[in-house]
Structures are given as C-alpha cells and as structure tokens.
Design a protein around this motif. Sequence first.
Motif, mmCIF file in Angstrom:
data_model
loop_
_atom_site.group_PDB
_atom_site.id
_atom_site.type_symbol
_atom_site.label_atom_id
_atom_site.label_comp_id
_atom_site.label_asym_id
_atom_site.label_seq_id
_atom_site.Cartn_x
_atom_site.Cartn_y
_atom_site.Cartn_z
ATOM 1 N N ARG A 66 79.986 -25.744 22.150
ATOM 2 C CA ARG A 66 79.171 -25.744 20.942
ATOM 3 C C ARG A 66 79.826 -26.627 19.878
ATOM 4 O O ARG A 66 81.019 -26.532 19.618
ATOM 5 N N GLU A 70 76.090 -26.748 15.302
ATOM 6 C CA GLU A 70 75.242 -25.916 16.150
ATOM 7 C C GLU A 70 75.597 -24.442 15.974
ATOM 8 O O GLU A 70 76.683 -24.107 15.514
ATOM 9 N N THR A 72 74.637 -20.296 17.853
ATOM 10 C CA THR A 72 74.042 -19.558 18.955
ATOM 11 C C THR A 72 73.126 -18.495 18.374
ATOM 12 O O THR A 72 73.569 -17.643 17.590
ATOM 13 N N CYS A 73 71.865 -18.524 18.742
ATOM 14 C CA CYS A 73 70.883 -17.561 18.242
ATOM 15 C C CYS A 73 71.226 -16.183 18.803
ATOM 16 O O CYS A 73 71.485 -16.024 19.996
ATOM 17 N N THR A 74 71.231 -15.160 17.930
ATOM 18 C CA THR A 74 71.565 -13.802 18.370
ATOM 19 C C THR A 74 70.395 -13.112 19.050
ATOM 20 O O THR A 74 70.566 -12.031 19.610
ATOM 21 N N PHE A 77 69.885 -16.288 22.441
ATOM 22 C CA PHE A 77 71.189 -16.738 22.951
ATOM 23 C C PHE A 77 71.202 -18.207 23.354
ATOM 24 O O PHE A 77 71.987 -18.624 24.188
ATOM 25 N N VAL A 79 71.817 -22.202 22.239
ATOM 26 C CA VAL A 79 72.562 -22.978 21.254
ATOM 27 C C VAL A 79 71.594 -23.957 20.623
ATOM 28 O O VAL A 79 70.953 -24.749 21.302
ATOM 29 N N LYS A 80 71.462 -23.869 19.287
ATOM 30 C CA LYS A 80 70.506 -24.685 18.551
ATOM 31 C C LYS A 80 71.229 -25.443 17.446
ATOM 32 O O LYS A 80 72.327 -25.082 17.035
#
Length: 100
Positions: A66, A70, A72-74, A77, A79-80
């Motif tokens: 990562r 960027e 990590t959406c909880t 999940f 990586v954005k």
Amino acid sequence: MATDYDAPRKNTDEEDTDSIEELKTRRVDTSSSANVDEDEAIAAESFELPGADLSGEELTVRVLPRQQDEFTCTSCFLVKHRSQLHDTSRGQFVCNDCAV
C-alpha cells in the motif's frame, strides 16, 4: 382459438372405437419423446470450449504494498486511492462505494 359451442360433440362411445393399430402408434410416439429429456449437467460436461483449458497457464502478477496516498476500506477491504475516501469521522476508513 374460437370454439363453436353449437357443433355436435363426440360421445364417449365414439372415443372408445379407436383401432388397436392407432392406439399402438400413439403409445410409440409418447414413449419416444420421453427419451429426449436428459440431465443438463451431464450434457454440459461433454462440451469443451476451445481455449477453455487454462491448467498450463501461469499467472504472474507483481503485488505492490500500500502506497502513502492509499487506504484500505474497512468495509470491502480493498485498497483505494485517498480520493475515494468517504468517512474518517469515526476512525474508520470507508470508500465512497461502500458509503452509499
């Protein structure tokens, strides 16, 4: 289909006068149509699509850690990029797609 209710109807006595040969041909016709039905799963196993065998292929993907921009959406999940960040007020990083 229009039905003419004034037309004379057959009696049940007339229906019973079918010849034996005619009844045998009807029975043969109905038994031959029963063989047409077959299990779709069994039939699908015999088909092979061209180029469908990928067992010899090897997937080579370079995985990067990562980056600084960027998260990590909880929820999903994934990586954005930070531009996809929707909510950090509760200490959770949620992307725009999951917030909707």
